[in-house]
Design a protein around this motif. Sequence first.
Motif, PDB file in Angstrom:
ATOM      1  N   ASP A 144      -5.509  -9.347   0.242  1.00 44.56           N
ATOM      2  CA  ASP A 144      -4.179  -8.818  -0.090  1.00 44.56           C
ATOM      3  C   ASP A 144      -4.278  -7.398  -0.639  1.00 44.56           C
ATOM      4  O   ASP A 144      -3.461  -6.528  -0.302  1.00 44.56           O
ATOM      5  CB  ASP A 144      -3.488  -9.721  -1.116  1.00 44.56           C
ATOM      6  CG  ASP A 144      -3.091 -11.069  -0.510  1.00 44.56           C
ATOM      7  OD1 ASP A 144      -3.080 -11.183   0.729  1.00 44.56           O
ATOM      8  OD2 ASP A 144      -2.796 -12.000  -1.288  1.00 44.56           O
ATOM      9  N   LYS A 145      -5.283  -7.165  -1.490  1.00 47.59           N
ATOM     10  CA  LYS A 145      -5.469  -5.820  -2.068  1.00 47.59           C
ATOM     11  C   LYS A 145      -5.818  -4.810  -0.982  1.00 47.59           C
ATOM     12  O   LYS A 145      -5.313  -3.687  -0.972  1.00 47.59           O
ATOM     13  CB  LYS A 145      -6.558  -5.859  -3.136  1.00 47.59           C
ATOM     14  CG  LYS A 145      -6.133  -6.520  -4.443  1.00 47.59           C
ATOM     15  CD  LYS A 145      -7.264  -6.514  -5.458  1.00 47.59           C
ATOM     16  CE  LYS A 145      -6.844  -7.182  -6.757  1.00 47.59           C
ATOM     17  NZ  LYS A 145      -7.958  -7.237  -7.743  1.00 47.59           N
ATOM     18  N   SER A 146      -6.701  -5.226  -0.065  1.00 48.03           N
ATOM     19  CA  SER A 146      -7.091  -4.329   1.030  1.00 48.03           C
ATOM     20  C   SER A 146      -5.898  -4.004   1.918  1.00 48.03           C
ATOM     21  O   SER A 146      -5.697  -2.850   2.320  1.00 48.03           O
ATOM     22  CB  SER A 146      -8.198  -4.979   1.872  1.00 48.03           C
ATOM     23  OG  SER A 146      -9.339  -5.215   1.104  1.00 48.03           O
ATOM     24  N   THR A 147      -5.095  -5.039   2.243  1.00 46.32           N
ATOM     25  CA  THR A 147      -3.912  -4.836   3.079  1.00 46.32           C
ATOM     26  C   THR A 147      -2.907  -3.921   2.390  1.00 46.32           C
ATOM     27  O   THR A 147      -2.353  -2.995   3.011  1.00 46.32           O
ATOM     28  CB  THR A 147      -3.246  -6.194   3.396  1.00 46.32           C
ATOM     29  OG1 THR A 147      -4.193  -7.046   4.023  1.00 46.32           O
ATOM     30  CG2 THR A 147      -2.046  -6.000   4.312  1.00 46.32           C
ATOM     31  N   GLN A 148      -2.672  -4.167   1.092  1.00 41.51           N
ATOM     32  CA  GLN A 148      -1.723  -3.351   0.345  1.00 41.51           C
ATOM     33  C   GLN A 148      -2.193  -1.907   0.251  1.00 41.51           C
ATOM     34  O   GLN A 148      -1.398  -0.968   0.397  1.00 41.51           O
ATOM     35  CB  GLN A 148      -1.540  -3.934  -1.071  1.00 41.51           C
ATOM     36  CG  GLN A 148      -0.411  -3.291  -1.864  1.00 41.51           C
ATOM     37  CD  GLN A 148       0.937  -3.451  -1.178  1.00 41.51           C
ATOM     38  OE1 GLN A 148       1.282  -4.563  -0.765  1.00 41.51           O
ATOM     39  NE2 GLN A 148       1.693  -2.379  -1.041  1.00 41.51           N
ATOM     40  N   TRP A 149      -3.495  -1.730   0.020  1.00 41.07           N
ATOM     41  CA  TRP A 149      -4.040  -0.359  -0.054  1.00 41.07           C
ATOM     42  C   TRP A 149      -3.826   0.354   1.284  1.00 41.07           C
ATOM     43  O   TRP A 149      -3.473   1.532   1.305  1.00 41.07           O
ATOM     44  CB  TRP A 149      -5.527  -0.412  -0.376  1.00 41.07           C
ATOM     45  CG  TRP A 149      -6.153   0.947  -0.506  1.00 41.07           C
ATOM     46  CD1 TRP A 149      -6.280   1.708  -1.621  1.00 41.07           C
ATOM     47  CD2 TRP A 149      -6.702   1.737   0.575  1.00 41.07           C
ATOM     48  NE1 TRP A 149      -6.884   2.902  -1.330  1.00 41.07           N
ATOM     49  CE2 TRP A 149      -7.150   2.957   0.005  1.00 41.07           C
ATOM     50  CE3 TRP A 149      -6.860   1.521   1.933  1.00 41.07           C
ATOM     51  CZ2 TRP A 149      -7.750   3.941   0.777  1.00 41.07           C
ATOM     52  CZ3 TRP A 149      -7.447   2.514   2.707  1.00 41.07           C
ATOM     53  CH2 TRP A 149      -7.884   3.709   2.116  1.00 41.07           C
ATOM     54  N   PHE A 150      -4.037  -0.368   2.389  1.00 43.75           N
ATOM     55  CA  PHE A 150      -3.866   0.252   3.712  1.00 43.75           C
ATOM     56  C   PHE A 150      -2.437   0.729   3.908  1.00 43.75           C
ATOM     57  O   PHE A 150      -2.207   1.868   4.320  1.00 43.75           O
ATOM     58  CB  PHE A 150      -4.248  -0.757   4.804  1.00 43.75           C
ATOM     59  CG  PHE A 150      -3.983  -0.246   6.194  1.00 43.75           C
ATOM     60  CD1 PHE A 150      -4.854   0.637   6.802  1.00 43.75           C
ATOM     61  CD2 PHE A 150      -2.849  -0.650   6.894  1.00 43.75           C
ATOM     62  CE1 PHE A 150      -4.605   1.115   8.085  1.00 43.75           C
ATOM     63  CE2 PHE A 150      -2.600  -0.183   8.173  1.00 43.75           C
ATOM     64  CZ  PHE A 150      -3.479   0.706   8.772  1.00 43.75           C
ATOM     65  N   TRP A 151      -1.456  -0.137   3.612  1.00 42.32           N
ATOM     66  CA  TRP A 151      -0.063   0.247   3.813  1.00 42.32           C
ATOM     67  C   TRP A 151       0.357   1.337   2.838  1.00 42.32           C
ATOM     68  O   TRP A 151       1.126   2.225   3.196  1.00 42.32           O
ATOM     69  CB  TRP A 151       0.852  -0.964   3.671  1.00 42.32           C
ATOM     70  CG  TRP A 151       0.734  -1.914   4.822  1.00 42.32           C
ATOM     71  CD1 TRP A 151       0.255  -3.185   4.800  1.00 42.32           C
ATOM     72  CD2 TRP A 151       1.079  -1.652   6.190  1.00 42.32           C
ATOM     73  NE1 TRP A 151       0.272  -3.736   6.051  1.00 42.32           N
ATOM     74  CE2 TRP A 151       0.780  -2.825   6.929  1.00 42.32           C
ATOM     75  CE3 TRP A 151       1.606  -0.553   6.858  1.00 42.32           C
ATOM     76  CZ2 TRP A 151       0.993  -2.912   8.303  1.00 42.32           C
ATOM     77  CZ3 TRP A 151       1.824  -0.644   8.229  1.00 42.32           C
ATOM     78  CH2 TRP A 151       1.527  -1.809   8.931  1.00 42.32           C
ATOM     79  N   ASP A 152      -0.149   1.278   1.603  1.00 43.36           N
ATOM     80  CA  ASP A 152       0.183   2.306   0.615  1.00 43.36           C
ATOM     81  C   ASP A 152      -0.356   3.672   1.017  1.00 43.36           C
ATOM     82  O   ASP A 152       0.215   4.707   0.646  1.00 43.36           O
ATOM     83  CB  ASP A 152      -0.381   1.924  -0.764  1.00 43.36           C
ATOM     84  CG  ASP A 152       0.380   0.753  -1.390  1.00 43.36           C
ATOM     85  OD1 ASP A 152       1.476   0.430  -0.888  1.00 43.36           O
ATOM     86  OD2 ASP A 152      -0.135   0.169  -2.364  1.00 43.36           O
ATOM     87  N   ASN A 153      -1.442   3.699   1.751  1.00 40.21           N
ATOM     88  CA  ASN A 153      -2.100   4.961   2.088  1.00 40.21           C
ATOM     89  C   ASN A 153      -1.984   5.329   3.559  1.00 40.21           C
ATOM     90  O   ASN A 153      -2.638   6.274   4.000  1.00 40.21           O
ATOM     91  CB  ASN A 153      -3.588   4.882   1.704  1.00 40.21           C
ATOM     92  CG  ASN A 153      -3.794   4.805   0.200  1.00 40.21           C
ATOM     93  OD1 ASN A 153      -3.855   5.818  -0.485  1.00 40.21           O
ATOM     94  ND2 ASN A 153      -3.893   3.592  -0.324  1.00 40.21           N
ATOM     95  N   LEU A 154      -1.148   4.571   4.296  1.00 40.73           N
ATOM     96  CA  LEU A 154      -1.048   4.804   5.734  1.00 40.73           C
ATOM     97  C   LEU A 154      -0.584   6.209   6.063  1.00 40.73           C
ATOM     98  O   LEU A 154      -1.171   6.897   6.904  1.00 40.73           O
ATOM     99  CB  LEU A 154      -0.099   3.774   6.360  1.00 40.73           C
ATOM    100  CG  LEU A 154       0.075   3.879   7.880  1.00 40.73           C
ATOM    101  CD1 LEU A 154      -1.263   3.709   8.584  1.00 40.73           C
ATOM    102  CD2 LEU A 154       1.067   2.824   8.380  1.00 40.73           C
TER     103      LEU A 154
END
Length: 208
Positions: A144-154
């Motif tokens: 979840d953290k990895s996914t959230q980081w990806f969308w936050d930094n897309l």
Amino acid sequence: MPLMKKLTISTYKNPEDESKQRKQTVMMDIDVNDILALTTAGGDNSKWPKLYVSGYNNPLVLPAQSFDEIKNRLIEITKSDSITFIPVGPRVLVNYHKIYLIKKPFGEIVFYDNTKLDKLDEKSLTEFEAQVEIIKQTERELHDKSTQWFWDNLERLKKESASRHDNKFSKLFGTTEEKTVIIIFLMLFNITLLLILIILTGILLSKS
């Protein structure tokens, strides 16, 4: 690609041989990731621990080796790796990543290759399930953290990628003004070549 970590064991040369005659032993290197479980000597009258390995019909008997010795070696080999071995009570060690199903009412653990560990007591399996759930929860949180980081930094990643592309283009062809001059030069060069081709074609036709 990293080298697969191996566990060196001494086992009977013919694990399928059930005869009572003195058996020959052989040294083997087993890929740690292929190990399903390690068990102590138990109710099958065996006095040595057994190693369950993917691809073998029967577990490998480990003569003159103790459960604790092999267990400690496995933990030492994998402590800085992604392979996780979990105890099921004091008598069994299981590769978490090879588990397919825990059948607590039947006292069984089923692995992905259909190998089964049975005769496991309910208390040990309950504690084992709790450890499995902790690992799964940790994995879910990391995902979840990895996914959230990806969308936050897309958006930032897109801009950085575009910037790197523009920088590479600029290094090849210079600034915007320089690129414009180059494009104009190429257009004029193409026009010149076309005129030369037309003239040559005319000359050839006039001589024919």
